[in-house]
Scaffold this motif. Structure first.
Motif, PDB file in Angstrom:
ATOM      1  N   TYR A  74       0.848  -1.186   0.000  1.00  0.00           N
ATOM      2  CA  TYR A  74       0.000   0.000   0.000  1.00  0.00           C
ATOM      3  C   TYR A  74       0.884   1.236   0.000  1.00  0.00           C
ATOM      4  N   LEU A  75       0.495   2.221  -0.791  1.00  0.00           N
ATOM      5  CA  LEU A  75       1.151   3.527  -0.789  1.00  0.00           C
ATOM      6  C   LEU A  75       0.133   4.498  -0.220  1.00  0.00           C
ATOM      7  N   LEU A  76       0.319   4.879   1.034  1.00  0.00           N
ATOM      8  CA  LEU A  76      -0.611   5.774   1.714  1.00  0.00           C
ATOM      9  C   LEU A  76      -0.175   7.210   1.524  1.00  0.00           C
ATOM     10  N   VAL A  77      -1.106   8.035   1.026  1.00  0.00           N
ATOM     11  CA  VAL A  77      -0.866   9.462   0.862  1.00  0.00           C
ATOM     12  C   VAL A  77      -1.773  10.187   1.842  1.00  0.00           C
ATOM     13  N   THR A  78      -1.171  10.933   2.752  1.00  0.00           N
ATOM     14  CA  THR A  78      -1.929  11.672   3.759  1.00  0.00           C
ATOM     15  C   THR A  78      -1.306  13.051   3.941  1.00  0.00           C
ATOM     16  N   THR A  79      -1.874  13.846   4.817  1.00  0.00           N
ATOM     17  CA  THR A  79      -1.332  15.183   5.060  1.00  0.00           C
ATOM     18  C   THR A  79      -0.060  15.074   5.893  1.00  0.00           C
ATOM     19  N   GLY A  80       0.789  16.058   5.747  1.00  0.00           N
ATOM     20  CA  GLY A  80       2.095  16.030   6.386  1.00  0.00           C
ATOM     21  C   GLY A  80       2.083  15.962   7.891  1.00  0.00           C
ATOM     22  N   GLU A  81       1.092  16.573   8.518  1.00  0.00           N
ATOM     23  CA  GLU A  81       1.094  16.640   9.983  1.00  0.00           C
ATOM     24  C   GLU A  81       0.349  15.487  10.640  1.00  0.00           C
ATOM     25  N   LYS A  82      -0.337  14.678   9.860  1.00  0.00           N
ATOM     26  CA  LYS A  82      -1.154  13.615  10.433  1.00  0.00           C
ATOM     27  C   LYS A  82      -0.298  12.409  10.818  1.00  0.00           C
ATOM     28  N   PRO A  83      -0.395  11.962  12.084  1.00  0.00           N
ATOM     29  CA  PRO A  83       0.377  10.770  12.475  1.00  0.00           C
ATOM     30  C   PRO A  83      -0.214   9.514  11.849  1.00  0.00           C
ATOM     31  N   PHE A  84       0.646   8.544  11.561  1.00  0.00           N
ATOM     32  CA  PHE A  84       0.191   7.278  10.995  1.00  0.00           C
ATOM     33  C   PHE A  84      -0.213   6.341  12.131  1.00  0.00           C
ATOM     34  N   LYS A  85      -1.405   5.787  12.028  1.00  0.00           N
ATOM     35  CA  LYS A  85      -1.907   4.824  13.008  1.00  0.00           C
ATOM     36  C   LYS A  85      -2.252   3.540  12.260  1.00  0.00           C
ATOM     37  N   ALA A  86      -1.383   2.537  12.416  1.00  0.00           N
ATOM     38  CA  ALA A  86      -1.531   1.280  11.669  1.00  0.00           C
ATOM     39  C   ALA A  86      -2.886   0.630  11.912  1.00  0.00           C
ATOM     40  N   LYS A  87      -3.348   0.639  13.133  1.00  0.00           N
ATOM     41  CA  LYS A  87      -4.625  -0.002  13.461  1.00  0.00           C
ATOM     42  C   LYS A  87      -5.780   0.684  12.726  1.00  0.00           C
ATOM     43  N   GLU A  88      -5.788   2.011  12.740  1.00  0.00           N
ATOM     44  CA  GLU A  88      -6.842   2.767  12.059  1.00  0.00           C
ATOM     45  C   GLU A  88      -6.802   2.517  10.550  1.00  0.00           C
ATOM     46  N   PHE A  89      -5.602   2.516   9.979  1.00  0.00           N
ATOM     47  CA  PHE A  89      -5.441   2.270   8.550  1.00  0.00           C
ATOM     48  C   PHE A  89      -5.970   0.881   8.189  1.00  0.00           C
ATOM     49  N   SER A  90      -5.565  -0.116   8.947  1.00  0.00           N
ATOM     50  CA  SER A  90      -5.986  -1.495   8.686  1.00  0.00           C
ATOM     51  C   SER A  90      -7.499  -1.651   8.789  1.00  0.00           C
ATOM     52  N   GLN A  91      -8.092  -1.018   9.793  1.00  0.00           N
ATOM     53  CA  GLN A  91      -9.549  -1.079   9.956  1.00  0.00           C
ATOM     54  C   GLN A  91     -10.262  -0.391   8.797  1.00  0.00           C
ATOM     55  N   ALA A  92      -9.759   0.741   8.359  1.00  0.00           N
ATOM     56  CA  ALA A  92     -10.392   1.480   7.258  1.00  0.00           C
ATOM     57  C   ALA A  92     -10.391   0.660   5.967  1.00  0.00           C
ATOM     58  N   LEU A  93      -9.361  -0.171   5.778  1.00  0.00           N
ATOM     59  CA  LEU A  93      -9.268  -0.994   4.572  1.00  0.00           C
ATOM     60  C   LEU A  93      -9.833  -2.395   4.758  1.00  0.00           C
ATOM     61  N   GLY A  94     -10.049  -2.783   6.022  1.00  0.00           N
ATOM     62  CA  GLY A  94     -10.510  -4.134   6.286  1.00  0.00           C
ATOM     63  C   GLY A  94      -9.438  -5.173   5.997  1.00  0.00           C
ATOM     64  N   VAL A  95      -8.190  -4.842   6.341  1.00  0.00           N
ATOM     65  CA  VAL A  95      -7.074  -5.758   6.123  1.00  0.00           C
ATOM     66  C   VAL A  95      -6.345  -5.999   7.441  1.00  0.00           C
ATOM     67  N   ALA A  96      -5.513  -7.059   7.453  1.00  0.00           N
ATOM     68  CA  ALA A  96      -4.691  -7.334   8.628  1.00  0.00           C
ATOM     69  C   ALA A  96      -3.727  -6.169   8.861  1.00  0.00           C
ATOM     70  N   ARG A  97      -3.241  -6.072  10.061  1.00  0.00           N
ATOM     71  CA  ARG A  97      -2.335  -4.997  10.435  1.00  0.00           C
ATOM     72  C   ARG A  97      -1.157  -4.896   9.481  1.00  0.00           C
ATOM     73  N   VAL A  98      -0.796  -3.683   9.133  1.00  0.00           N
ATOM     74  CA  VAL A  98       0.316  -3.431   8.218  1.00  0.00           C
ATOM     75  C   VAL A  98       1.475  -2.784   8.973  1.00  0.00           C
ATOM     76  N   SER A  99       2.625  -2.803   8.327  1.00  0.00           N
ATOM     77  CA  SER A  99       3.791  -2.115   8.877  1.00  0.00           C
ATOM     78  C   SER A  99       4.546  -1.474   7.716  1.00  0.00           C
ATOM     79  N   PHE A 100       5.583  -0.734   8.045  1.00  0.00           N
ATOM     80  CA  PHE A 100       6.380  -0.085   7.006  1.00  0.00           C
ATOM     81  C   PHE A 100       7.165  -1.145   6.227  1.00  0.00           C
ATOM     82  N   ALA A 101       7.184  -0.996   4.922  1.00  0.00           N
ATOM     83  CA  ALA A 101       7.976  -1.895   4.075  1.00  0.00           C
ATOM     84  C   ALA A 101       9.448  -1.551   4.249  1.00  0.00           C
ATOM     85  N   SER A 102      10.307  -2.510   3.993  1.00  0.00           N
ATOM     86  CA  SER A 102      11.751  -2.323   4.159  1.00  0.00           C
ATOM     87  C   SER A 102      12.309  -1.376   3.094  1.00  0.00           C
ATOM     88  N   ILE A 103      13.498  -0.888   3.374  1.00  0.00           N
ATOM     89  CA  ILE A 103      14.198  -0.020   2.419  1.00  0.00           C
ATOM     90  C   ILE A 103      14.428  -0.771   1.109  1.00  0.00           C
TER      91      ILE A 103
END
Length: 181
Positions: A74-103
């Motif tokens: 997933y490539l999430l585009v959000t506003t610069g000041e908004k903190p990322f909340k994995a649980k909220e993101f996963s719930q909004a998409l109806g998917v298992a918990r996500v994390s940052f992809a590796s470099i």
């Protein structure tokens, strides 16, 4: 002092990456006007504050995320000041918990390094299976500020051009969701 060039409406004379070249070719093909600045290497959102001031807009935050199995991206585009909340993101998409992809995955799939994640990675074949998720708040902004695929060139584009011209031109699935602050 953080260097930011004068504003130009032209592509760079020399491209640093394949993605950067693809970005400007696509903008030209779709007749999407832009303003651009060259900068010192910008990695964090705080680095982007000087860029925001120069271009009179707010840079989006673009995060590259994956599921635990590294089979969904997933490539999430959000506003610069908004903190990322994995649980909220996963719930909004109806998917298992996500994390940052590796470099390594970011470089392999998106064609970028840390600090340069961009919606323009959708132009690359390697990113065709990445789902682009846009925070609804971004769609209400007049301008869309982002990297051109490098950490030293930043664009200001009309948000409606991104939504109505660019996104329909790529093969990625795109979904707009509402994320809380």
């Amino acid at each position: 002092m953080f260097y930011v060039s004068e504003i130009t409406k032209e592509a760079p004379q020399k491209f640093l990456t394949e993605l950067q070249r693809e970005t400007y070719q696509n903008l030209k093909k779709l007749a999407i006007p832009f303003e651009r600045v060259e900068t010192d290497e910008a990695i964090t959102m705080s680095d982007c504050q000087v860029i925001n001031q120069k271009l009179s807009m707010e840079m989006v935050k673009t995060l590259f995320l994956t599921n635990r199995q590294k089979t969904s991206f997933y490539l999430l585009v959000t506003t610069g000041e908004k903190p990322f909340k994995a649980k909220e993101f996963s719930q909004a998409l109806g998917v298992a918990r996500v994390s940052f992809a590796s470099i390594d995955l970011m470089e392999e799939i998106l064609g970028t390094k840390i600090g340069a994640a961009t919606i323009f990675s959708g132009l690359l074949d390697s990113a065709k299976n990445v789902q682009i998720i846009i925070d609804e708040e971004v769609t209400h902004q007049t301008f869309y500020g982002c990297s051109d695929g490098t950490t030293t060139n930043y664009l200001k584009i009309d948000t409606q051009d991104i939504l109505a011209k660019y996104l329909p031109s790529i093969k990625n699935k795109v979904k707009i969701i509402e994320l809380n602050k």
